[in-house]
Scaffold this active site. Structure first.
Site, PDB file in Angstrom:
ATOM      1  N   LYS A 157      -3.548   0.270  12.912  1.00 16.25           N
ATOM      2  CA  LYS A 157      -3.684   0.725  11.521  1.00 16.25           C
ATOM      3  C   LYS A 157      -4.394   2.073  11.503  1.00 16.25           C
ATOM      4  O   LYS A 157      -5.294   2.319  12.316  1.00 16.25           O
ATOM      5  CB  LYS A 157      -4.526  -0.293  10.726  1.00 16.25           C
ATOM      6  CG  LYS A 157      -4.314  -0.256   9.244  1.00 16.25           C
ATOM      7  CD  LYS A 157      -3.109  -1.067   8.806  1.00 16.25           C
ATOM      8  CE  LYS A 157      -2.878  -0.958   7.327  1.00 16.25           C
ATOM      9  NZ  LYS A 157      -1.703  -1.714   6.882  1.00 16.25           N
ATOM     10  N   GLY A 168      -2.809  -6.947  -9.216  1.00 18.67           N
ATOM     11  CA  GLY A 168      -2.338  -5.689  -8.644  1.00 18.67           C
ATOM     12  C   GLY A 168      -0.853  -5.516  -8.891  1.00 18.67           C
ATOM     13  O   GLY A 168      -0.032  -6.260  -8.356  1.00 18.67           O
ATOM     14  N   GLY A 188       0.962  -2.667  -8.289  1.00 15.21           N
ATOM     15  CA  GLY A 188       1.383  -1.429  -7.640  1.00 15.21           C
ATOM     16  C   GLY A 188       2.787  -1.606  -7.083  1.00 15.21           C
ATOM     17  O   GLY A 188       3.620  -2.307  -7.664  1.00 15.21           O
ATOM     18  N   HIS A 189       3.050  -0.991  -5.936  1.00 16.70           N
ATOM     19  CA  HIS A 189       4.407  -1.007  -5.377  1.00 16.70           C
ATOM     20  C   HIS A 189       4.912  -2.431  -5.152  1.00 16.70           C
ATOM     21  O   HIS A 189       6.001  -2.789  -5.586  1.00 16.70           O
ATOM     22  CB  HIS A 189       4.434  -0.246  -4.048  1.00 16.70           C
ATOM     23  CG  HIS A 189       4.255   1.224  -4.217  1.00 16.70           C
ATOM     24  ND1 HIS A 189       3.033   1.845  -4.136  1.00 16.70           N
ATOM     25  CD2 HIS A 189       5.149   2.192  -4.488  1.00 16.70           C
ATOM     26  CE1 HIS A 189       3.185   3.137  -4.341  1.00 16.70           C
ATOM     27  NE2 HIS A 189       4.456   3.383  -4.565  1.00 16.70           N
ATOM     28  N   VAL A 190       4.119  -3.247  -4.452  1.00 18.00           N
ATOM     29  CA  VAL A 190       4.589  -4.609  -4.146  1.00 18.00           C
ATOM     30  C   VAL A 190       4.471  -5.510  -5.375  1.00 18.00           C
ATOM     31  O   VAL A 190       5.398  -6.262  -5.696  1.00 18.00           O
ATOM     32  CB  VAL A 190       3.787  -5.230  -2.976  1.00 18.00           C
ATOM     33  CG1 VAL A 190       4.337  -6.609  -2.644  1.00 18.00           C
ATOM     34  CG2 VAL A 190       3.833  -4.341  -1.754  1.00 18.00           C
TER      35      VAL A 190
END
Ligand code: NAI
Length: 351
Positions: free
Chosen positions: A80, A180, A182-184
């Site tokens: 990462k 959340g 966001g994208h996912v």
């Protein structure tokens, strides 16, 4: 390289610090394991309170990538990159060039892609400096691009399988609280809405949550209270550490299945969830869709390969649920043991 079978939890093969004063880039690349192949895992760009916090996040995320890639059957190790998000305006291209230069020096031992705070455009900047990057614009006939929809698909399929195995039901009419958007999280909400689930959504960015609630017909919740919402399922799709000693006793949902990496604040939280009668679908198993897409792009595989690998995730989850029940262990323990045995086998073969 010969790999020694030492405790994966305590082990990083390589830590590469990034400090580029010209672009203001500071951060770290952690290579946790290359036993199965190049260490792969996205790059996170976030505001951290200290250098220690950057390192701690990178180490935990890299270890999670080793487990995720191993269990997903990918020929990839785990790593990462974590970068401190500079305050104020900054030159994104220069920042991601600095990351690209750092990735290039690792000469294929680490492959980067998107994670929280980074985009396809950022990865295109990285690609100007190194070829060891994925999550770029998709090829006309193959995988690539934003991995988030694939991550959402794997989470969704896992949720469907878990609900069927544990509640004997489908998602229609169930209340799913998504932390959340966001994208996912947004892509997951789209799939859940199509399946007839009732959405309750929250995001630290209110406008983002509102837009998802408007598009998919969900209710808005306070981000501070979303985990304790009166829901059947909680889907953590923001940051890690949200399942902790403080939050677990407040959770009313029967089931947790979401995309966020490292949802458990510490290993004991898996036991605490089980004691509270909450079924936990381990994050690194259900959220593998994105890295599966990244892997296919990097290795030149096809979209069919991506779909085939993602289609294997729900069966894996059902196996983990069943083994956890039979063996009196938590789902997290079972999943970790399964991943460790895949990596240990690779070590043995390499030795
Ligand atoms: P993102 O950055 O697009 O979305 C994260 C969202 O969470 C943002 O909208 C942010 O405002 C919100 N958020 C942050 N803290 C919050 C809080 N306390 N309460 C409510 N909302 C909060 O990130 P993305 O790509 O959607 O990833 C979400 C999670 O899934 C991350 O943990 C990431 O590591 C994990 N993941 C993502 C993959 C991908 O393909 N994008 C693959 C595997 C895991």
């Amino acid at each position: 390289m010969v790999h020694q079978p030492i405790a994966l939890d305590d082990f990083q093969e390589q830590v590469h610090f990034i400090d580029d004063p010209a672009s203001g880039t500071r951060g770290v690349i952690v290579i946790h394991s290359t036993a199965l192949g190049p260490a792969a895992g996205g790059c996170r760009l976030w505001r951290y309170p200290s250098e220690g916090a950057i390192m701690a996040d990178a180490v935990r995320l890299a270890r999670g990538m080793t487990y995720k890639n191993a269990l997903a059957g990918l020929p990839l190790g785990g790593g990462k990159a974590v970068l401190q998000c500079p305050s104020g305006d900054f030159d994104r291209r220069a920042l991601f060039h600095a990351l690209g230069d750092a990735v290039a020096t690792l000469d294929g031992r680490y492959v980067t892609a998107e994670d929280v705070g980074t985009t396809v455009k950022d990865m295109l900047h990285v690609a100007e400096r190194t070829r060891h990057v994925a999550g770029l614009s998709p090829r006309a006939d193959g995988p690539g691009g934003d991995p988030s929809p694939w991550t959402a698909l794997g989470v969704y399929d896992s949720m469907v399988a878990t609900v069927k195995a544990e509640l004997g039901a489908d998602l229609k009419g169930l209340r799913v609280a998504v932390q959340g958007t966001g994208h996912v999280g947004a892509a997951l909400c789209s799939l859940l809405a199509k399946a007839g689930a009732h959405l309750i959504v929250a995001d630290a960015d209110l406008a983002r949550a509102r837009s998802v609630a408007d598009r998919f017909g969900g209710a808005l919740a306070d981000p501070a209270l979303i985990l304790e919402t009166d829901a059947d399922i909680v889907a953590p799709c923001a940051l890690g550490g949200v399942l902790n000693d403080h939050s677990i006793p407040t959770i009313k949902a029967k089931l947790i299945c979401g995309a966020a990496n490292n949802q458990l604040a510490h290993a004991g939280c898996a036991e605490s969830l089980a004691q509270h009668g909450i079924i936990y679908a381990p994050d690194f198993v259900v959220n593998a869709g994105g890295i599966i897409n990244v892997c296919a792009e990097y290795l030149g595989e096809t979209t069919m390969d991506v779909r085939r690998r993602i289609a294997e995730i729900p069966g894996r989850i059902v196996q983990i649920l069943s083994r956890a029940r039979d063996e009196g262990r938590t789902t997290h323990q079972v999943a970790e043991a399964m991943a460790q045995s895949v990596v240990a086998k690779a070590w043995t073969q390499a030795a």
